[in-house]
Design a protein around this motif. Structure first.
Motif, PDB file in Angstrom:
ATOM      1  N   GLU C   9      -8.938  64.133  29.384  1.00 42.22           N
ATOM      2  CA  GLU C   9      -7.949  64.720  29.945  1.00 42.22           C
ATOM      3  C   GLU C   9      -6.642  63.788  29.925  1.00 42.22           C
ATOM      4  OE1 GLU C   9      -7.334  67.903  31.333  1.00 42.22           O
ATOM      5  OE2 GLU C   9      -9.064  68.414  30.113  1.00 42.22           O
ATOM      6  N   LEU C  10      -6.431  63.743  28.753  1.00 43.70           N
ATOM      7  CA  LEU C  10      -5.119  62.390  28.797  1.00 43.70           C
ATOM      8  C   LEU C  10      -3.875  63.023  28.811  1.00 43.70           C
ATOM      9  CD1 LEU C  10      -4.917  59.206  28.519  1.00 43.70           C
ATOM     10  CD2 LEU C  10      -4.559  59.672  26.045  1.00 43.70           C
ATOM     11  N   LYS C  11      -2.877  62.844  29.642  1.00 39.99           N
ATOM     12  CA  LYS C  11      -1.598  63.054  29.853  1.00 39.99           C
ATOM     13  C   LYS C  11      -0.587  61.925  29.831  1.00 39.99           C
ATOM     14  CE  LYS C  11      -3.136  66.918  32.999  1.00 39.99           C
ATOM     15  NZ  LYS C  11      -4.482  66.770  33.262  1.00 39.99           N
ATOM     16  N   LYS C  12       0.511  62.495  29.379  1.00 39.23           N
ATOM     17  CA  LYS C  12       1.743  61.584  29.279  1.00 39.23           C
ATOM     18  C   LYS C  12       2.912  62.583  29.813  1.00 39.23           C
ATOM     19  CE  LYS C  12       4.013  57.985  29.247  1.00 39.23           C
ATOM     20  NZ  LYS C  12       4.292  56.974  30.448  1.00 39.23           N
ATOM     21  N   GLY C  46       3.513  65.558  20.007  1.00 31.72           N
ATOM     22  CA  GLY C  46       3.291  64.499  20.980  1.00 31.72           C
ATOM     23  C   GLY C  46       2.273  63.518  20.220  1.00 31.72           C
ATOM     24  N   LYS C  47       1.893  63.677  19.001  1.00 23.17           N
ATOM     25  CA  LYS C  47       1.065  62.858  18.324  1.00 23.17           C
ATOM     26  C   LYS C  47       1.262  61.282  18.436  1.00 23.17           C
ATOM     27  CE  LYS C  47       2.742  63.865  13.680  1.00 23.17           C
ATOM     28  NZ  LYS C  47       3.988  64.540  13.929  1.00 23.17           N
ATOM     29  N   SER C  48       2.350  60.968  18.174  1.00 25.73           N
ATOM     30  CA  SER C  48       2.890  59.612  18.157  1.00 25.73           C
ATOM     31  C   SER C  48       2.769  58.902  19.671  1.00 25.73           C
ATOM     32  CB  SER C  48       4.194  59.335  17.854  1.00 25.73           C
ATOM     33  OG  SER C  48       4.366  59.562  16.287  1.00 25.73           O
ATOM     34  N   THR C  49       3.224  59.854  20.532  1.00 25.60           N
ATOM     35  CA  THR C  49       2.936  59.499  22.034  1.00 25.60           C
ATOM     36  C   THR C  49       1.454  59.402  22.237  1.00 25.60           C
ATOM     37  OG1 THR C  49       4.780  60.748  22.511  1.00 25.60           O
ATOM     38  CG2 THR C  49       3.728  60.135  24.213  1.00 25.60           C
ATOM     39  N   LEU C  50       0.597  60.212  21.907  1.00 27.37           N
ATOM     40  CA  LEU C  50      -0.727  59.920  22.056  1.00 27.37           C
ATOM     41  C   LEU C  50      -1.308  58.556  21.475  1.00 27.37           C
ATOM     42  CD1 LEU C  50      -3.327  61.288  22.651  1.00 27.37           C
ATOM     43  CD2 LEU C  50      -3.659  62.189  20.458  1.00 27.37           C
ATOM     44  N   GLY C  51      -1.019  58.415  20.288  1.00 26.50           N
ATOM     45  CA  GLY C  51      -1.421  57.184  19.912  1.00 26.50           C
ATOM     46  C   GLY C  51      -0.900  55.955  20.523  1.00 26.50           C
ATOM     47  N   ARG C  52       0.263  55.885  21.167  1.00 33.82           N
ATOM     48  CA  ARG C  52       1.041  54.749  21.935  1.00 33.82           C
ATOM     49  C   ARG C  52       0.153  54.772  23.355  1.00 33.82           C
ATOM     50  NH1 ARG C  52       4.325  55.475  18.078  1.00 33.82           N
ATOM     51  NH2 ARG C  52       5.940  53.483  17.349  1.00 33.82           N
ATOM     52  N   VAL C  53      -0.091  55.851  24.015  1.00 32.19           N
ATOM     53  CA  VAL C  53      -0.721  55.917  25.213  1.00 32.19           C
ATOM     54  C   VAL C  53      -2.073  55.243  25.185  1.00 32.19           C
ATOM     55  CG1 VAL C  53      -1.619  57.535  27.022  1.00 32.19           C
ATOM     56  CG2 VAL C  53       0.606  57.877  25.973  1.00 32.19           C
ATOM     57  N   ILE C  54      -2.810  55.571  24.043  1.00 32.18           N
ATOM     58  CA  ILE C  54      -4.071  54.996  23.895  1.00 32.18           C
ATOM     59  C   ILE C  54      -4.342  53.635  23.807  1.00 32.18           C
ATOM     60  CG2 ILE C  54      -6.159  54.961  22.254  1.00 32.18           C
ATOM     61  CD1 ILE C  54      -6.003  58.040  21.466  1.00 32.18           C
ATOM     62  N   LEU C  55      -3.271  52.930  23.016  1.00 33.54           N
ATOM     63  CA  LEU C  55      -3.149  51.625  22.817  1.00 33.54           C
ATOM     64  C   LEU C  55      -2.354  50.844  24.372  1.00 33.54           C
ATOM     65  CD1 LEU C  55      -2.202  51.291  19.238  1.00 33.54           C
ATOM     66  CD2 LEU C  55      -4.560  50.734  20.225  1.00 33.54           C
ATOM     67  N   GLN C  56      -2.162  51.716  25.200  1.00 36.08           N
ATOM     68  CA  GLN C  56      -1.505  51.317  26.354  1.00 36.08           C
ATOM     69  C   GLN C  56      -0.195  50.740  26.203  1.00 36.08           C
ATOM     70  OE1 GLN C  56      -3.242  51.808  29.518  1.00 36.08           O
ATOM     71  NE2 GLN C  56      -5.469  51.216  29.095  1.00 36.08           N
ATOM     72  N   LEU C  57       0.578  51.219  25.165  1.00 35.57           N
ATOM     73  CA  LEU C  57       1.805  50.695  24.723  1.00 35.57           C
ATOM     74  C   LEU C  57       2.853  51.511  25.948  1.00 35.57           C
ATOM     75  CD1 LEU C  57       2.501  50.493  21.086  1.00 35.57           C
ATOM     76  CD2 LEU C  57       2.682  48.586  22.791  1.00 35.57           C
ATOM     77  N   LEU C  58       2.120  52.757  26.261  1.00 31.93           N
ATOM     78  CA  LEU C  58       2.966  53.392  27.236  1.00 31.93           C
ATOM     79  C   LEU C  58       1.955  53.776  28.168  1.00 31.93           C
ATOM     80  CD1 LEU C  58       4.679  56.269  25.070  1.00 31.93           C
ATOM     81  CD2 LEU C  58       5.729  54.579  26.077  1.00 31.93           C
ATOM     82  N   GLU C  59       2.181  53.749  29.495  1.00 31.36           N
ATOM     83  CA  GLU C  59       1.053  53.848  30.724  1.00 31.36           C
ATOM     84  C   GLU C  59       0.670  55.492  30.745  1.00 31.36           C
ATOM     85  OE1 GLU C  59       2.358  51.353  33.953  1.00 31.36           O
ATOM     86  OE2 GLU C  59       1.249  53.182  35.017  1.00 31.36           O
ATOM     87  N   PRO C  60      -0.511  55.900  30.645  1.00 28.65           N
ATOM     88  CA  PRO C  60      -0.881  57.073  30.901  1.00 28.65           C
ATOM     89  C   PRO C  60      -0.400  57.773  32.178  1.00 28.65           C
ATOM     90  CG  PRO C  60      -2.935  56.027  30.664  1.00 28.65           C
ATOM     91  CD  PRO C  60      -1.643  55.045  30.565  1.00 28.65           C
ATOM     92  N   THR C  61      -0.160  59.286  32.213  1.00 27.98           N
ATOM     93  CA  THR C  61       0.273  59.598  33.525  1.00 27.98           C
ATOM     94  C   THR C  61      -0.935  60.221  34.203  1.00 27.98           C
ATOM     95  OG1 THR C  61       2.309  60.367  32.401  1.00 27.98           O
ATOM     96  CG2 THR C  61       1.886  61.228  34.561  1.00 27.98           C
ATOM     97  N   GLY C  62      -2.035  60.459  33.473  1.00 28.07           N
ATOM     98  CA  GLY C  62      -3.248  61.080  33.923  1.00 28.07           C
ATOM     99  C   GLY C  62      -4.288  60.944  32.591  1.00 28.07           C
ATOM    100  N   GLY C  63      -5.556  61.289  33.267  1.00 31.08           N
ATOM    101  CA  GLY C  63      -6.550  61.304  32.369  1.00 31.08           C
ATOM    102  C   GLY C  63      -7.209  59.909  32.144  1.00 31.08           C
ATOM    103  N   GLU C  64      -8.272  59.626  31.285  1.00 34.52           N
ATOM    104  CA  GLU C  64      -8.839  58.464  31.107  1.00 34.52           C
ATOM    105  C   GLU C  64      -9.209  58.241  29.707  1.00 34.52           C
ATOM    106  OE1 GLU C  64     -12.202  59.953  33.558  1.00 34.52           O
ATOM    107  OE2 GLU C  64     -11.938  57.875  34.694  1.00 34.52           O
TER     108      GLU C  64
END
Lengths: 292, 322, 320
Positions: C9-12, C46-64
């Motif tokens: 449930e990853l959200k950004k 949102g695919k590029s954002t997804l990549g960056r969130v997984i690597l925590q270059l961006l902080e996820p808004t929700g999910g794990e």
């Protein structure tokens, strides 16, 4: 790093600065500026050997002499050789120029890069303080600081230095904002770079060009500001020769002895012009768009 | 067959202080009225330079015509005066560039940009131009009400439609499209290509489609020219190239592309790199990367050999087919 | 532990003046060790954002996010630094992903200095040469600057940098999109060879369907922040179920000139990810849309074995 022999390189180790230097040398005006500045630097360093007289050497029997063979640019109200005082004055002006700009650059870059990199509240606080400083006219600000700190060369340099901090801060902040979004910064974060390392190793080296240009132009402004302050009696105290102070003391004799103010004035004008020519040349030479 | 464009032995160089770049080295091309030609090649092949050459828009002073002729409707473009060229550009020959983001003036409304071109070339009043402009926008799928909107209010695909509207507003005889859909998403690309196809038929515009995408060429073009280092290494009909390619570079291009239908474990890339365009060998320019290279290739520059119909190949080992 | 990465449930979301931008909106998937998950979609999905969130270059808004079974979503800086050693990225633009003021060896060696993976400078130097050999860069390029090299070589530098810390998982964000076709093939082959040699796990983000088919084991199709279909690479191209996937695949210009063109043209454009309306995000462009599609957002459900689709009408549309 490696012990591999690197003969026959099809890809030469071309320094980015060499390219810029080549472009700069092609610019005649910039080279003229550089030449003049070098001359002044030379004069400042070797003043003791070049100047015909010492700057405080008084010839009380030869005061107010018009330019002649003995005193090439004439003598002032105390019989001191104006040419020698101008040569020694170069030392003062260049010192003020370099050191006060060094102060502005270091402080300005520090504040600007922190503001640009972190953004948000930090950015707001820093830039509003800069705005306040910028709202006060440069010279007025320098006067206020100089008055507070008291007279003297050191305080003059601090005063002039601080008054130029906002222009550096703004410049760096803008440059950093434009580079911050590049992918190599993300990559740096990913390989574990701390914020400090990112700012110093990755961001600032890529924004050096505008800083260098600003430094040359700021030097011109600093020299002018120092002259103004000395003209007003703050900063340098007699008998130390400073071009602005010379203008000030010669002011009342301008009708009869025009050379007292003309020559120091010309000296100021020439070095300001030279710095501006060099600064413009550097701006063109370092412009990344012209690289491709 | 009426030939709208005939290029003979075109040679263009870029001359700078440091080096001379041999951008176009003896290109021969023809285009019949109403047909479309795909000009295929990778970065640095010389496709855009050729296009700019046709429009007489080479950068001044670096770009120079060294040799050759470009006949448009029988007249040599290279010899035309600036005034004549101005009347031709946008009017008889139009060009679409790759990046729709930078092709449009951000401070002019899209409608005005289309009207501008109309008023430059046709003697019509302002209001007439506005009406024509709206019609043109509708034709490319942009509602007329959006006439007064600015480029930033449009998406990439819509911007490219505006660019197409500007290009076709004066009903040019020849349209040169330089990678018009490369910057667009594939579903938007499909829409734009469909639109170009429709307009091409309606106006009977001749088209030169510059691209590196062999799929796009297959959809849009009747004839194909493959460019490498400023030369046409292979030329022919769509079928000649797609079903009977002979030049090793052409074959290499097809093999480099992952095919959706067949499964391979590793692609077959073309080894090596494109040679420096300022230091091109006088012999075969593909020799250093060719899988079929022999000594012959490093001794002489291959001739352009006609292998059947209009299919030509610039290779020592081209085989005539019947 | 066979699952390398798991995302629940990853959200950004991004705050914009116009409202909340749902860049990534509830993504779920697993990637097994040594496999490649391709993420395809067009711009704005949102695919590029997804990549960056997984690597925590961006902080996820929700999910794990789980890495090798461990939850890495809310970890402190020092733990994150340790985890970063195992997770790296290859970037899209070979021009802006390398610091123009650093030489090739400086770029590749920086991570080693930061993580102190080598005992001394000499060892670093040897490792740099080794990496350059691995990615196919000639040794004499050590002291050159990126701007002196072409796109293909630059991308190899980026790959060498990503490998410097011997990571287990690499996010590849459109690594070959900026390259010429003949160079693309070289780089793709290199990446596949490296995956075999070093047992790497890839998340391969791209908009190019032919490339993703070649390199991926599984593919997830994204649209406006949601995953609309996920299945094996072969299945996606032979037996796809979601209307967007069908349109996407039919839009690709075919090189085989004898196959008739069977194109599904999507109407309109992608809708805005800011304050999206309830219901399926694909509704404005979907030719099958029914009232239920407007009201409720479809869940990603397993329709066939290992084949997930998010569509209310999946069975009707595909006659299953």
């Amino acid at each position: 790093m490696s012990s591999n022999p690197t003969t026959q390189l099809p890809y030469r180790k071309k320094s980015l600065w060499m390219n810029a230097w080549k472009r700069l040398t092609k610019n005649r005006m910039a080279m003229l500026g550089l030449g003049i500045i070098s001359l002044f630097i030379f004069a400042a360093i070797f003043a003791d050997y070049i100047a015909p007289y010492r700057y405080d050497e008084q010839h009380l029997d030869k005061i107010f002499q018009f330019p002649n063979k003995e005193f090439l640019l004439g003598t002032d109200q105390n019989g001191r050789d104006i040419l020698s005082r101008i040569i020694y004055g170069a030392r003062i002006s260049l010192q003020v120029g370099f050191i006060s700009v060094a102060i502005s650059a270091v402080l300005g870059c520090g504040l600007g890069s922190v503001a640009g990199y972190y953004g948000d509240k930090i950015d707001n606080v820093i830039m509003r303080v800069m705005d306040v400083l910028m709202a006060i006219p440069n010279v007025l600000l320098a006067i206020v600081i100089a008055t507070t700190l008291g007279p003297g060369l050191q305080n003059l340099m601090i005063a002039v230095g601080i008054s130029s901090v906002p222009s550096f801060a703004r410049l760096i902040r803008a440059s950093i904002l434009s580079v911050k979004g590049q992918e190599f910064v993300e990559a740096a974060r990913l390989v574990g770079c701390s914020d400090a390392r990112i700012i110093f190793r990755h961001l600032i080296p890529n924004v050096l060009a505008p800083i260098i240009v600003q430094i040359t132009l700021s030097m011109a402004l600093s020299i002018l500001a120092a002259s103004t302050l000395s003209f007003l009696g703050l900063g340098i105290q007699p008998p130390i020769p400073e071009w602005g102070a010379m203008l000030s003391s010669g002011r009342m004799y301008i009708m009869d002895y025009w050379y007292l103010v003309t020559f120091p004035g010309i000296a100021i004008a020439i070095i300001i012009l030279a710095l501006n020519l060099l600064g413009d040349g550097l701006r063109d030479a370092l412009d990344p768009r012209m690289k491709k | 067959m009426d030939k709208i464009l005939k290029i003979s032995n075109l040679k263009i160089q870029y001359c700078t202080d440091d080096a001379v770049v041999y951008a176009v080295n003896g290109v021969n091309l023809e285009l019949e009225r109403g047909k479309s030609l795909g000009l295929v090649g990778e970065t640095g092949a010389g496709k855009t330079t050729t296009a700019l050459g046709i429009m007489n828009l080479l950068p001044d002073p670096q770009g120079k015509y060294i040799d050759g002729k470009i006949y448009f409707n029988g007249e040599d473009i290279i010899k035309q005066s600036i005034q004549t060229m101005r009347k031709i550009r946008g009017n008889k020959i139009s060009m679409i560039f790759q990046d729709p983001m930078t092709s449009l003036n951000p401070i002019m409304t899209v409608g005005d940009q289309v009207s501008e071109v109309i008023r430059l070339h046709q003697k019509v009043s302002r209001s007439e131009a506005t009406i024509k402009s709206q019609q043109m926008l509708e034709l490319v799928g942009i509602p007329g009400e959006r006439y007064s909107e600015y480029p930033h209010q449009f998406s990439g695909g819509m911007k490219q439609r505006v660019v197409i509207a500007i290009a076709l507003a004066c009903n040019p005889e020849l349209l040169i499209a330089d990678e018009p859909t490369t910057a667009l998403d594939v579903t938007i690309q499909a829409q734009v290509l469909e639109l170009m196809e429709k307009l091409k038929k309606e106006f009977n515009t001749s088209l030169i489609m510059i691209t590196h995408d062999l799929g796009v060429v297959a959809e849009m073009c009747d004839k194909v020219a493959i460019m490498y280092c400023g030369e046409i290494v292979e030329y022919g009909t769509l079928r000649d190239i797609y079903k009977g390619a002979q030049h090793p570079y052409t074959i290499g291009l097809f093999e480099s592309i992952p095919d959706l239908d067949t499964k391979v474990s590793r692609l077959k890339p073309i080894r090596g790199l494109v040679p420096d365009p300022s230091e091109l060998p006088p012999t075969c320019k593909f020799a250093n990367r060719c899988s079929k290279v022999t000594e012959e290739c490093t001794k002489a520059d291959p001739l352009v050999i006609n292998v059947g119909g209009i299919h030509t190949v610039k290779c020592h080992y081209a085989k005539v087919v019947d | 532990m066979n699952t390398m990465i798991e995302v629940k449930e990853l959200k950004k979301y991004f705050k914009t003046p116009k409202g909340l931008l749902h860049a990534v909106d509830g993504i779920n998937f697993k990637i097994e060790r040594g496999k490649t998950l391709g993420i395809v979609g067009e711009s704005g999905c949102g695919k590029s954002t997804l990549g960056r969130v997984i690597l925590q270059l961006l902080e996820p808004t929700g999910g794990e996010i789980f890495f090798e079974g461990k939850n890495i979503t809310d970890i402190n800086k020092s733990t994150l630094k340790k985890v970063r050693k195992d997770m790296q990225m290859i970037f899209q633009d070979p021009f802006s992903s390398l610091n123009p003021r650093m030489t090739v060896s400086e770029i590749i060696s920086e991570p080693m200095y930061i993580y102190k993976t080598c005992k001394n400078t000499r060892e670093v130097g040897e490792k740099v040469i080794e990496l350059m050999d691995t990615v196919g860069l000639v040794r004499r390029l050590e002291n050159t600057y990126p701007h002196e090299l072409d796109g293909g070589r630059r991308q190899r530098i980026g790959i060498a940098r990503a490998l410097a810390l011997s990571p287990k998982f690499i996010v590849c964000d459109e690594p070959v999109s900026s390259l010429d076709v003949s160079i693309q093939a070289q780089i793709l082959n290199l990446m596949m060879d490296l995956q075999d040699e070093k047992e790497l796990t890839y998340m391969f983000i791209t908009h190019n369907l032919s490339v993703v088919k070649h390199i991926s084991d599984d593919i997830g199709v994204m649209y406006l922040g949601n995953m609309v279909e996920k299945c094996s690479s072969d299945t996606l191209f032979k037996r796809n179920y979601h209307p967007y996937t069908k349109a996407l695949l039919s839009a690709i210009p075919k090189i085989n000139i004898d196959v008739p063109r069977n194109r599904i043209l999507l109407k309109g454009e992608i809708s805005s990810p800011i304050n999206p309306k309830p219901g399926c995000r694909f509704v404005p462009r979907c030719i099958y849309a029914k009232p239920e599609c407007y009201n409720k957002q479809p869940e990603l459900l397993e329709i066939d074995q290992d084949h997930f689709v998010a569509c209310h009408l999946v069975r009707e549309i595909n006659n299953i």
